[in-house]
Design a protein around this motif. Structure first.
Motif, PDB file in Angstrom:
ATOM      1  N   GLU A 124       0.695  -1.157  -0.033  1.00 56.05           N
ATOM      2  CA  GLU A 124      -0.179  -0.086   0.029  1.00 56.05           C
ATOM      3  C   GLU A 124       1.032   1.202   0.095  1.00 56.05           C
ATOM      4  OE1 GLU A 124      -4.008  -1.488   2.391  1.00 56.05           O
ATOM      5  OE2 GLU A 124      -2.126  -0.726   3.661  1.00 56.05           O
ATOM      6  N   ALA A 125       1.993   1.275   0.952  1.00 54.64           N
ATOM      7  CA  ALA A 125       3.177   2.360   0.722  1.00 54.64           C
ATOM      8  C   ALA A 125       3.625   2.407  -0.429  1.00 54.64           C
ATOM      9  CB  ALA A 125       3.813   2.135   1.983  1.00 54.64           C
ATOM     10  N   LEU A 126       3.889   1.589  -1.404  1.00 54.06           N
ATOM     11  CA  LEU A 126       4.454   1.596  -2.593  1.00 54.06           C
ATOM     12  C   LEU A 126       3.498   2.156  -3.633  1.00 54.06           C
ATOM     13  CD1 LEU A 126       6.677  -1.764  -2.677  1.00 54.06           C
ATOM     14  CD2 LEU A 126       7.323   0.835  -2.538  1.00 54.06           C
ATOM     15  N   ALA A 127       2.511   1.848  -3.547  1.00 52.80           N
ATOM     16  CA  ALA A 127       1.049   2.034  -4.408  1.00 52.80           C
ATOM     17  C   ALA A 127       0.888   3.625  -4.098  1.00 52.80           C
ATOM     18  CB  ALA A 127      -0.059   1.172  -4.054  1.00 52.80           C
ATOM     19  N   ALA A 128       0.796   4.009  -3.046  1.00 52.90           N
ATOM     20  CA  ALA A 128       0.654   5.494  -2.885  1.00 52.90           C
ATOM     21  C   ALA A 128       1.814   6.404  -3.143  1.00 52.90           C
ATOM     22  CB  ALA A 128       0.426   5.714  -1.295  1.00 52.90           C
ATOM     23  N   ASN A 129       3.139   5.994  -2.720  1.00 56.68           N
ATOM     24  CA  ASN A 129       4.289   6.738  -3.314  1.00 56.68           C
ATOM     25  C   ASN A 129       4.347   6.575  -4.992  1.00 56.68           C
ATOM     26  OD1 ASN A 129       6.673   8.178  -3.229  1.00 56.68           O
ATOM     27  ND2 ASN A 129       7.901   5.918  -2.828  1.00 56.68           N
ATOM     28  N   ASN A 130       3.983   5.690  -5.586  1.00 51.34           N
ATOM     29  CA  ASN A 130       3.874   5.579  -6.924  1.00 51.34           C
ATOM     30  C   ASN A 130       2.798   6.386  -7.530  1.00 51.34           C
ATOM     31  OD1 ASN A 130       6.080   3.903  -7.214  1.00 51.34           O
ATOM     32  ND2 ASN A 130       4.623   1.849  -7.421  1.00 51.34           N
ATOM     33  N   ALA A 131       1.614   6.551  -6.841  1.00 52.68           N
ATOM     34  CA  ALA A 131       0.508   7.485  -7.631  1.00 52.68           C
ATOM     35  C   ALA A 131       0.944   8.954  -6.896  1.00 52.68           C
ATOM     36  CB  ALA A 131      -0.628   7.267  -6.537  1.00 52.68           C
ATOM     37  N   LEU A 132       1.902   9.454  -6.151  1.00 53.96           N
ATOM     38  CA  LEU A 132       2.421  10.625  -6.018  1.00 53.96           C
ATOM     39  C   LEU A 132       3.297  11.123  -7.010  1.00 53.96           C
ATOM     40  CD1 LEU A 132       2.788  10.567  -1.932  1.00 53.96           C
ATOM     41  CD2 LEU A 132       0.931  12.004  -3.507  1.00 53.96           C
ATOM     42  N   LYS A 133       4.295  10.102  -7.109  1.00 53.17           N
ATOM     43  CA  LYS A 133       5.199  10.337  -8.367  1.00 53.17           C
ATOM     44  C   LYS A 133       4.542  10.493  -9.607  1.00 53.17           C
ATOM     45  CE  LYS A 133       9.227   7.729  -6.329  1.00 53.17           C
ATOM     46  NZ  LYS A 133      10.009   6.601  -6.437  1.00 53.17           N
ATOM     47  N   ALA A 134       3.617   9.789 -10.124  1.00 55.67           N
ATOM     48  CA  ALA A 134       2.994   9.677 -11.252  1.00 55.67           C
ATOM     49  C   ALA A 134       2.296  11.188 -11.334  1.00 55.67           C
ATOM     50  CB  ALA A 134       1.841   8.736 -11.588  1.00 55.67           C
ATOM     51  N   ALA A 135       1.383  11.754 -10.229  1.00 56.71           N
ATOM     52  CA  ALA A 135       0.654  12.850 -10.234  1.00 56.71           C
ATOM     53  C   ALA A 135       1.749  14.240 -10.363  1.00 56.71           C
ATOM     54  CB  ALA A 135       0.189  13.288  -9.049  1.00 56.71           C
ATOM     55  N   ARG A 136       2.988  13.800  -9.750  1.00 54.20           N
ATOM     56  CA  ARG A 136       3.884  15.123  -9.564  1.00 54.20           C
ATOM     57  C   ARG A 136       4.478  15.136 -11.197  1.00 54.20           C
ATOM     58  NH1 ARG A 136       8.183  15.053  -5.254  1.00 54.20           N
ATOM     59  NH2 ARG A 136       6.451  16.426  -4.450  1.00 54.20           N
ATOM     60  N   ALA A 137       4.735  14.137 -11.885  1.00 51.90           N
ATOM     61  CA  ALA A 137       5.493  14.051 -13.086  1.00 51.90           C
ATOM     62  C   ALA A 137       4.292  14.591 -14.111  1.00 51.90           C
ATOM     63  CB  ALA A 137       5.584  12.614 -13.713  1.00 51.90           C
TER      64      ALA A 137
END
Length: 80
Positions: A35-48
């Motif tokens: 869940e932490a990895l999924a949240a981190n990846n979602a934040l990275k995608a939104a930032r990009a």
């Protein structure tokens, strides 16, 4: 007579007791590693996505312009 005291568990001990599978904490919700990895990846995608948008470019320009007076005061020879 002094009464015996009990040990008060530390925060990591309380987290481990409440959610033994948790690897990260997000506020009061202990996510699992996945869940932490999924949240981190979602934040990275939104930032990009934001950084490649016109609004992201405008924000970067605004931040650079905000820093210019300080840079000019510290190193006037760099701007001439």
């Amino acid at each position: 007579m002094i009464a015996p005291t009990t040990k008060i568990p530390s925060l990591p001990e309380r987290i481990a007791e409440a959610a033994p599978d948790a690897t990260h904490m997000a506020g009061r919700v202990p996510p699992t590693r996945e869940e932490a990895l999924a949240a981190n990846n979602a934040l990275k995608a939104a930032r990009a996505e934001f950084e490649s948008s016109p609004q992201g470019l405008a924000e970067r320009m605004r931040l650079v312009q905000k820093k210019m007076p300080a840079a000019r005061d510290q190193s006037p020879s760099l701007l001439n």
